[in-house]
Design a protein around this motif. Sequence first.
Motif: not given
Length: 268
Positions: A178-191
């Motif tokens: 779960f954490a890996l999937v969320l990391f992949v989706l958000t690692v640069v998306s928020l900035p």
Amino acid sequence: MSDITGHPVGEGAPAIRDMEMSDLTRALRLGWKDFLRKPMMGLFFANVYVMGGWLIYLLLFVLEYEWLAIPLTFGFPLLGPFLAVGMYEVSRRLEAGQDTWARNEIFGVIWRQRLRQLPSMAWVVIVYFLFWSFFAHMLFALFLGPSALTNVTSSYAYLLQPEGITMLIVGGAFGAVFALVLFVLTVVSLPLLLDREVDFVTAMITSVAVVRQNPQVMLVWGAVIAGLTFLAMLPGLLGLYVVLPILGHATWHIYRFATVAAGDGVAR
């Protein structure tokens, strides 16, 4: 740093760069430097996170739902990327050469995001967090049975039984996914959403593309985030007062290294 090798994944999205392991240490150094330059901003946003964690645990114990502490302990850090948005803005300004501003300007930028795509991305993170909490609850009931949901409030001996140990192992494995999937989706998306006018779907696709193009670097970065966050949570979440600002600022620089050459003008 390598040249640009990827192409934008959508309208308004930046091109993707090849990254090197040295970018991670460089981002952490710059994150530490940003924190030292504007420590009160980092401490403020970290305080929101720490106080929120304490409040959740307080409510759980007052309402005698201590068993919920297990999924929340692993799930609460999933909200960290959204709470770091303020630190992305601080690093964006420092990188652009802006060293002096009113504190309310940062809050104003965050407030104006309600009219852009950040709220949609926030709902993705929040729904993901709630789904993980539900899933962890389901695993608990599946392995230990409904009686453990009430008895564990007075004794954690259930967790030391074979079923409890199995539940912790399986839950930890699913939690890592779960954490890996969320990391992949958000690692640069928020900035990216803070920096450019793109929709949140394009931002997530860009984030996935960055990880696909730089899998080893991004996996190591995810491990660094997980490891530092875990260590920071051990002393009653107090370590997050330092770790969260550094990681928040460093994430901005990771985004810049992955998509835009350092020193280029900051799009807005």
